[in-house]
Design a protein around this motif. Structure first.
Motif, PDB file in Angstrom:
ATOM      1  N   ASP A 254       0.860  -1.394  -0.107  1.00 38.22           N
ATOM      2  CA  ASP A 254       0.202  -0.031   0.024  1.00 38.22           C
ATOM      3  C   ASP A 254       1.025   1.306  -0.145  1.00 38.22           C
ATOM      4  OD1 ASP A 254      -2.700  -1.490   0.246  1.00 38.22           O
ATOM      5  OD2 ASP A 254      -1.731  -2.007   2.265  1.00 38.22           O
ATOM      6  N   CYS A 255       1.902   1.178   0.831  1.00 35.72           N
ATOM      7  CA  CYS A 255       2.818   2.312   0.856  1.00 35.72           C
ATOM      8  C   CYS A 255       3.590   2.399  -0.529  1.00 35.72           C
ATOM      9  CB  CYS A 255       3.934   1.944   1.685  1.00 35.72           C
ATOM     10  SG  CYS A 255       3.468   2.416   3.375  1.00 35.72           S
ATOM     11  N   SER A 256       3.650   1.546  -1.255  1.00 36.66           N
ATOM     12  CA  SER A 256       4.400   1.596  -2.722  1.00 36.66           C
ATOM     13  C   SER A 256       3.261   1.996  -3.796  1.00 36.66           C
ATOM     14  CB  SER A 256       5.034   0.279  -2.835  1.00 36.66           C
ATOM     15  OG  SER A 256       6.027   0.006  -2.018  1.00 36.66           O
ATOM     16  N   LEU A 257       2.125   1.723  -3.597  1.00 33.67           N
ATOM     17  CA  LEU A 257       1.067   1.918  -4.645  1.00 33.67           C
ATOM     18  C   LEU A 257       0.493   3.448  -4.256  1.00 33.67           C
ATOM     19  CD1 LEU A 257      -1.526  -1.434  -4.706  1.00 33.67           C
ATOM     20  CD2 LEU A 257       0.365  -0.352  -6.462  1.00 33.67           C
ATOM     21  N   ALA A 258       0.555   3.990  -3.094  1.00 32.39           N
ATOM     22  CA  ALA A 258       0.226   5.338  -2.659  1.00 32.39           C
ATOM     23  C   ALA A 258       0.660   6.189  -3.506  1.00 32.39           C
ATOM     24  CB  ALA A 258       0.259   5.754  -1.264  1.00 32.39           C
ATOM     25  N   PRO A 259       1.892   6.493  -3.907  1.00 32.67           N
ATOM     26  CA  PRO A 259       2.469   7.622  -4.616  1.00 32.67           C
ATOM     27  C   PRO A 259       1.932   7.546  -5.919  1.00 32.67           C
ATOM     28  CG  PRO A 259       4.130   6.560  -3.252  1.00 32.67           C
ATOM     29  CD  PRO A 259       3.136   5.683  -2.973  1.00 32.67           C
ATOM     30  N   LEU A 260       1.903   6.529  -6.544  1.00 32.04           N
ATOM     31  CA  LEU A 260       1.243   6.196  -7.933  1.00 32.04           C
ATOM     32  C   LEU A 260      -0.196   6.672  -7.971  1.00 32.04           C
ATOM     33  CD1 LEU A 260       2.524   5.235 -10.562  1.00 32.04           C
ATOM     34  CD2 LEU A 260       1.711   2.964 -10.061  1.00 32.04           C
ATOM     35  N   LEU A 261      -0.938   6.134  -6.927  1.00 33.18           N
ATOM     36  CA  LEU A 261      -2.333   6.606  -7.082  1.00 33.18           C
ATOM     37  C   LEU A 261      -2.449   7.870  -7.066  1.00 33.18           C
ATOM     38  CD1 LEU A 261      -3.708   3.688  -4.718  1.00 33.18           C
ATOM     39  CD2 LEU A 261      -4.299   4.107  -7.077  1.00 33.18           C
ATOM     40  N   TRP A 262      -1.788   8.810  -6.014  1.00 33.30           N
ATOM     41  CA  TRP A 262      -1.821  10.056  -5.859  1.00 33.30           C
ATOM     42  C   TRP A 262      -1.662  10.916  -6.754  1.00 33.30           C
ATOM     43  CZ3 TRP A 262      -3.853  13.284  -2.236  1.00 33.30           C
ATOM     44  CH2 TRP A 262      -3.525  14.519  -2.239  1.00 33.30           C
ATOM     45  N   ARG A 263      -0.669  10.463  -7.828  1.00 35.41           N
ATOM     46  CA  ARG A 263      -0.331  11.043  -9.093  1.00 35.41           C
ATOM     47  C   ARG A 263      -1.410  10.932  -9.982  1.00 35.41           C
ATOM     48  NH1 ARG A 263       3.623  10.909  -5.805  1.00 35.41           N
ATOM     49  NH2 ARG A 263       5.491  12.059  -5.805  1.00 35.41           N
ATOM     50  N   ILE A 264      -1.775   9.542 -10.023  1.00 32.08           N
ATOM     51  CA  ILE A 264      -2.825   9.290 -11.128  1.00 32.08           C
ATOM     52  C   ILE A 264      -4.094   9.937 -10.936  1.00 32.08           C
ATOM     53  CG2 ILE A 264      -4.351   7.534 -11.838  1.00 32.08           C
ATOM     54  CD1 ILE A 264      -2.183   5.511 -11.602  1.00 32.08           C
ATOM     55  N   LYS A 265      -4.558  10.254  -9.634  1.00 27.21           N
ATOM     56  CA  LYS A 265      -5.553  11.061  -9.267  1.00 27.21           C
ATOM     57  C   LYS A 265      -5.416  12.367  -9.720  1.00 27.21           C
ATOM     58  CE  LYS A 265      -8.228  12.844  -5.340  1.00 27.21           C
ATOM     59  NZ  LYS A 265      -8.467  12.805  -4.019  1.00 27.21           N
ATOM     60  N   SER A 266      -4.171  13.030  -9.632  1.00 26.00           N
ATOM     61  CA  SER A 266      -3.794  14.452  -9.754  1.00 26.00           C
ATOM     62  C   SER A 266      -4.087  14.601 -11.332  1.00 26.00           C
ATOM     63  CB  SER A 266      -2.592  14.770  -9.032  1.00 26.00           C
ATOM     64  OG  SER A 266      -1.397  14.375  -9.971  1.00 26.00           O
ATOM     65  N   LEU A 267      -3.768  13.694 -11.920  1.00 23.67           N
ATOM     66  CA  LEU A 267      -3.617  13.808 -13.494  1.00 23.67           C
ATOM     67  C   LEU A 267      -5.199  13.469 -14.151  1.00 23.67           C
ATOM     68  CD1 LEU A 267      -0.245  12.185 -14.029  1.00 23.67           C
ATOM     69  CD2 LEU A 267      -0.959  14.629 -14.542  1.00 23.67           C
ATOM     70  N   GLY A 268      -6.029  13.175 -13.374  1.00 23.73           N
ATOM     71  CA  GLY A 268      -7.605  12.787 -13.749  1.00 23.73           C
ATOM     72  C   GLY A 268      -7.678  11.497 -14.487  1.00 23.73           C
ATOM     73  N   VAL A 269      -6.828  10.534 -14.507  1.00 23.20           N
ATOM     74  CA  VAL A 269      -6.744   9.336 -14.984  1.00 23.20           C
ATOM     75  C   VAL A 269      -8.190   8.701 -14.776  1.00 23.20           C
ATOM     76  CG1 VAL A 269      -5.936   7.202 -15.662  1.00 23.20           C
ATOM     77  CG2 VAL A 269      -4.308   8.927 -15.336  1.00 23.20           C
ATOM     78  N   ASP A 270      -8.915   8.336 -15.754  1.00 28.09           N
ATOM     79  CA  ASP A 270     -10.097   7.797 -15.824  1.00 28.09           C
ATOM     80  C   ASP A 270      -9.983   6.095 -15.861  1.00 28.09           C
ATOM     81  OD1 ASP A 270     -13.051   6.858 -15.693  1.00 28.09           O
ATOM     82  OD2 ASP A 270     -13.292   7.569 -17.583  1.00 28.09           O
ATOM     83  N   MET A 271     -10.369   5.693 -14.475  1.00 21.24           N
ATOM     84  CA  MET A 271     -10.027   4.269 -14.417  1.00 21.24           C
ATOM     85  C   MET A 271     -11.344   3.243 -14.948  1.00 21.24           C
ATOM     86  SD  MET A 271      -7.138   4.237 -13.483  1.00 21.24           S
ATOM     87  CE  MET A 271      -6.653   2.801 -13.024  1.00 21.24           C
ATOM     88  N   ALA A 272     -12.175   3.807 -15.738  1.00 18.96           N
ATOM     89  CA  ALA A 272     -13.688   3.432 -16.269  1.00 18.96           C
ATOM     90  C   ALA A 272     -14.141   2.514 -15.113  1.00 18.96           C
ATOM     91  CB  ALA A 272     -12.848   2.455 -17.487  1.00 18.96           C
ATOM     92  N   GLU A 273     -14.521   1.318 -15.520  1.00 12.63           N
ATOM     93  CA  GLU A 273     -15.350   0.138 -14.758  1.00 12.63           C
ATOM     94  C   GLU A 273     -14.631   0.072 -13.286  1.00 12.63           C
ATOM     95  OE1 GLU A 273     -13.099  -2.346 -17.354  1.00 12.63           O
ATOM     96  OE2 GLU A 273     -14.020  -0.523 -17.631  1.00 12.63           O
ATOM     97  N   ASN A 274     -13.353   0.350 -13.017  1.00 13.68           N
ATOM     98  CA  ASN A 274     -12.864  -0.006 -11.915  1.00 13.68           C
ATOM     99  C   ASN A 274     -12.864   1.237 -11.041  1.00 13.68           C
ATOM    100  OD1 ASN A 274     -12.222  -2.795 -12.070  1.00 13.68           O
ATOM    101  ND2 ASN A 274     -10.663  -1.887 -14.006  1.00 13.68           N
ATOM    102  N   LYS A 275     -13.361   2.389 -11.464  1.00 13.40           N
ATOM    103  CA  LYS A 275     -13.233   3.461 -10.894  1.00 13.40           C
ATOM    104  C   LYS A 275     -13.760   3.570  -9.451  1.00 13.40           C
ATOM    105  CE  LYS A 275     -14.002   8.603 -11.289  1.00 13.40           C
ATOM    106  NZ  LYS A 275     -14.408   8.814  -9.984  1.00 13.40           N
ATOM    107  N   GLN A 276     -14.787   3.001  -9.051  1.00 14.42           N
ATOM    108  CA  GLN A 276     -15.315   3.020  -7.653  1.00 14.42           C
ATOM    109  C   GLN A 276     -14.365   2.320  -6.910  1.00 14.42           C
ATOM    110  OE1 GLN A 276     -18.181   5.237  -6.783  1.00 14.42           O
ATOM    111  NE2 GLN A 276     -16.950   4.844  -4.954  1.00 14.42           N
ATOM    112  N   THR A 277     -14.019   0.973  -7.146  1.00 15.51           N
ATOM    113  CA  THR A 277     -13.144   0.332  -6.140  1.00 15.51           C
ATOM    114  C   THR A 277     -11.856   1.023  -5.956  1.00 15.51           C
ATOM    115  OG1 THR A 277     -14.196  -1.642  -7.001  1.00 15.51           O
ATOM    116  CG2 THR A 277     -11.756  -1.867  -5.948  1.00 15.51           C
ATOM    117  N   ILE A 278     -11.222   1.611  -7.055  1.00 17.87           N
ATOM    118  CA  ILE A 278      -9.795   2.391  -6.714  1.00 17.87           C
ATOM    119  C   ILE A 278      -9.992   3.548  -6.140  1.00 17.87           C
ATOM    120  CG2 ILE A 278      -8.088   3.337  -8.249  1.00 17.87           C
ATOM    121  CD1 ILE A 278      -8.593   1.201 -10.430  1.00 17.87           C
ATOM    122  N   ASP A 279     -11.095   4.310  -6.456  1.00 11.76           N
ATOM    123  CA  ASP A 279     -11.245   5.545  -5.648  1.00 11.76           C
ATOM    124  C   ASP A 279     -11.388   5.265  -4.067  1.00 11.76           C
ATOM    125  OD1 ASP A 279     -11.194   7.049  -7.837  1.00 11.76           O
ATOM    126  OD2 ASP A 279     -13.156   7.497  -8.031  1.00 11.76           O
TER     127      ASP A 279
END
Length: 204
Positions: free
Chosen positions: A156-181
């Motif tokens: 989780d510590c390693s995924l967190a920086p990636l998720l933060w940057r993806i969120k800031s860039l507005g990447v649409d995770m499509a059908e998995n958006k709710q789970t990832i959000d």
């Protein structure tokens, strides 16, 4: 900065303000509430004192008394063993091995591909497609809590920086958006995560 030679009794971390590897290392320190001095490094203006500690400009760099470590994976696993509470790797050897496989893939595939694809404040479309496929694979492992566990861990510590940057860039995770959000929010709402952010990362 007071002479570093006189501060070897403290744990020192030298990290970059916008690096995935540096961010996950700061997050581990904050999650474990380790008393450490965090020093932000300007890669274009590195003092001779820091160059002496990290001669190849390899950051993050951790100093613990006479020990100097420069690989973020080595650093976070060292900190998890040096400060065992709360544990960020499972006790069970099978689960621990699966965590290490995930860590290996994140740092050798996901991180380099993100860094290569991130140009001028945007991500290349090809990487957006890749990251969507990567997260499809781990959706069952993060659906209810954290990665393969009810407890927050090194993956989780390693995924967190990636998720933060993806969120800031507005990447649409499509059908998995709710789970990832939902998973992202469980991480971002932690005090340790908020404390790990540099000003540069806060402004992303």
């Amino acid at each position: 900065m007071t002479s570093l030679a006189n501060r070897r009794s403290a744990i020192l971390l030298f990290s970059l303000p916008d690096s995935l590897h540096s961010h996950r290392t700061r997050l581990v320190i904050k999650e474990k509430e380790i008393s450490a001095e965090l020093h932000e490094v300007d890669i274009n203006n590195i003092s001779e004192e820091i160059k002496f500690i990290s001669p190849y400009d390899d950051f993050p760099t951790l100093v613990d008394r006479e020990l100097v470590l420069q690989n973020s994976r080595v650093i976070i696993e060292y900190l998890d063993e040096r400060f065992p509470h709360p544990p960020l790797l499972p006790v069970d050897p099978v689960a621990r091995a699966k965590f290490r496989l995930a860590l290996d893939r994140i740092e050798h595939q996901w991180y380099p591909e993100f860094n290569k694809a991130y140009q001028n404040g945007k991500l290349e479309d090809s990487f957006v497609d890749k990251i969507k496929s990567y997260f499809i694979e781990i959706i069952p492992l993060i659906n209810d809590s954290f990665f393969m566990s009810e407890d927050f861990g090194l993956v989780d510590c390693s995924l967190a920086p990636l998720l933060w940057r993806i969120k800031s860039l507005g990447v649409d995770m499509a059908e998995n958006k709710q789970t990832i959000d939902n998973y992202s929010e469980r991480i971002f709402s932690r005090e340790s995560f908020q404390a790990s952010l540099t000003e540069t990362e806060q402004d992303m």
